[in-house]
Write an enzyme that holds these catalytic residues in place. Structure first.
Site, PDB file in Angstrom:
ATOM      1  CB  SER A  13      51.905  10.262  -1.676  1.00 24.78           C
ATOM      2  OG  SER A  13      51.186  11.447  -1.490  1.00 24.78           O
ATOM      3  CG  ASN A 106      52.879  22.761   6.083  1.00 24.52           C
ATOM      4  OD1 ASN A 106      53.000  21.533   6.075  1.00 24.52           O
ATOM      5  ND2 ASN A 106      51.717  23.352   6.292  1.00 24.52           N
ATOM      6  CG  HIS A 108      47.211  24.037   3.970  1.00 24.78           C
ATOM      7  ND1 HIS A 108      46.850  23.299   5.076  1.00 24.78           N
ATOM      8  CD2 HIS A 108      46.099  24.704   3.592  1.00 24.78           C
ATOM      9  CE1 HIS A 108      45.579  23.530   5.365  1.00 24.78           C
ATOM     10  NE2 HIS A 108      45.097  24.373   4.477  1.00 24.78           N
ATOM     11  CB  SER A 135      49.466  27.029  -0.514  1.00 25.09           C
ATOM     12  OG  SER A 135      48.232  27.482  -1.024  1.00 25.09           O
ATOM     13  CG  ASP A 144      47.718  25.505   7.702  1.00 27.52           C
ATOM     14  OD1 ASP A 144      48.773  24.850   7.672  1.00 27.52           O
ATOM     15  OD2 ASP A 144      46.621  25.003   7.996  1.00 27.52           O
ATOM     16  CD  GLU A 173      48.905  17.888  -1.657  1.00 27.50           C
ATOM     17  OE1 GLU A 173      49.779  17.527  -0.867  1.00 27.50           O
ATOM     18  OE2 GLU A 173      47.691  17.820  -1.401  1.00 27.50           O
TER      19      GLU A 173
HETATM   20  C1  GAR Z   1      48.705  16.087   1.730  1.00 25.94           C
HETATM   21  O1  GAR Z   1      47.525  16.284   0.996  1.00 25.94           O
HETATM   22  C2  GAR Z   1      49.141  17.379   2.398  1.00 25.94           C
HETATM   23  O2  GAR Z   1      48.897  18.521   1.604  1.00 25.94           O
HETATM   24  C3  GAR Z   1      48.268  17.373   3.628  1.00 25.94           C
HETATM   25  O3  GAR Z   1      48.297  16.027   4.064  1.00 25.94           O
HETATM   26  C4  GAR Z   1      48.443  15.181   2.940  1.00 25.94           C
HETATM   27  C5  GAR Z   1      49.591  14.223   3.178  1.00 25.94           C
HETATM   28  O4  GAR Z   1      49.645  13.236   2.185  1.00 25.94           O
HETATM   29  N1  GAR Z   1      48.760  18.273   4.632  1.00 25.94           N
HETATM   30  C6  GAR Z   1      47.981  18.959   5.455  1.00 25.94           C
HETATM   31  O5  GAR Z   1      46.782  18.885   5.455  1.00 25.94           O
HETATM   32  C7  GAR Z   1      48.745  19.874   6.425  1.00 25.94           C
HETATM   33  N2  GAR Z   1      47.846  20.820   7.021  1.00 25.94           N
HETATM   34  P1  GAR Z   1      50.947  12.360   1.989  1.00 25.94           P
HETATM   35  O6  GAR Z   1      51.289  11.747   3.350  1.00 25.94           O
HETATM   36  O7  GAR Z   1      50.524  11.295   1.002  1.00 25.94           O
HETATM   37  O8  GAR Z   1      52.032  13.237   1.461  1.00 25.94           O
END
Ligand code: GAR
Length: 209
Positions: A13, A106, A108, A135, A144, A173
């Protein structure tokens, strides 16, 4: 325009948010590739349908270094200047991080330096925090841990669970990531960035007395 490659492992997403932002007028980046360690990652079909080249290679049965090298080669082939990690759930080898030093971002889902690693939302709720958040940071060898480029705070509601909070933080995000990617790839046009660089250089010069 800056050329970015996005790496994902899941639904993608954030990748989609970055993609739709790239269609807005004057967006300073374009997406040249979406890559994944999961051939069935949902985001790959979204990217393909939008005409973006996709690449997938599972990580099973090979060393971390070997898999990273395969991803690196694919990104280089795409012509990307930057790697944007968007839910890429792999710890990266030191060699890979070194190659993309200063050019890999990245996202997080916590207010770093709080809650590095997994289960960030549950940990924020368990700690009784009033705010969670997200972040965006530069990637360094430590998990991270790189310099933070931007954050967005999200209030935790009294009846939130990890799932409801994660869902709301995801909205944040999708706002934050495209904003920070735009800012970062345009940083050379930013007077404050240039001034900071000049100051740092001046401080690094040997003093004459
Ligand atoms: C998001 O919430 C991102 O912040 C997290 O994974 C999800 C991916 O969602 N990332 C982490 O936890 C990295 N340590 P998405 O595939 O729908 O973008």
């Amino acid at each position: 325009k800056a050329k970015i490659a996005i790496l994902i492992s899941g639904s993608g997403s954030n990748m989609a948010a970055l993609l739709y932002h790239s269609k807005l007028p004057n967006c300073p980046y374009e997406i040249v590739m979406v890559g994944s360690n999961k051939p069935d990652a949902g985001g790959l079909s979204i990217a393909a349908a939008e005409g973006i080249s996709i690449f997938a290679h599972p990580h099973k049965g090979m060393t971390r270094e070997a898999h990273d090298q395969i991803m690196h080669d694919a990104v280089i082939k795409s012509g990307a200047d930057y790697i944007i990690l968007a839910g890429y759930m792999r710890i990266l080898s030191a060699q890979f991080v070194q190659k993309w030093d200063g050019r890999m971002l990245n996202i997080h889902p916590s207010l770093l330096p709080k809650y590095k690693g997994l289960h960030t939302h549950q940990r924020a709720i368990d700690a009784g925090d009033k705010f969670g958040g997200v972040s965006v940071h530069l990637v360094t060898a430590e998990l991270d841990d790189g310099p933070i480029l931007g954050q967005c705070k999200v209030a935790i509601l009294p009846d939130d669970n990890a799932e409801s909070l994660a869902k709301r933080i995801l909205f944040a995000e999708h706002q934050l990531y495209p904003h920070i990617v735009c800012e970062y790839v345009s940083r050379f046009q930013n007077p404050k960035y240039l001034l900071d660089k000049v100051r740092a250089l001046a401080l690094a010069l040997p003093q004459s007395h």
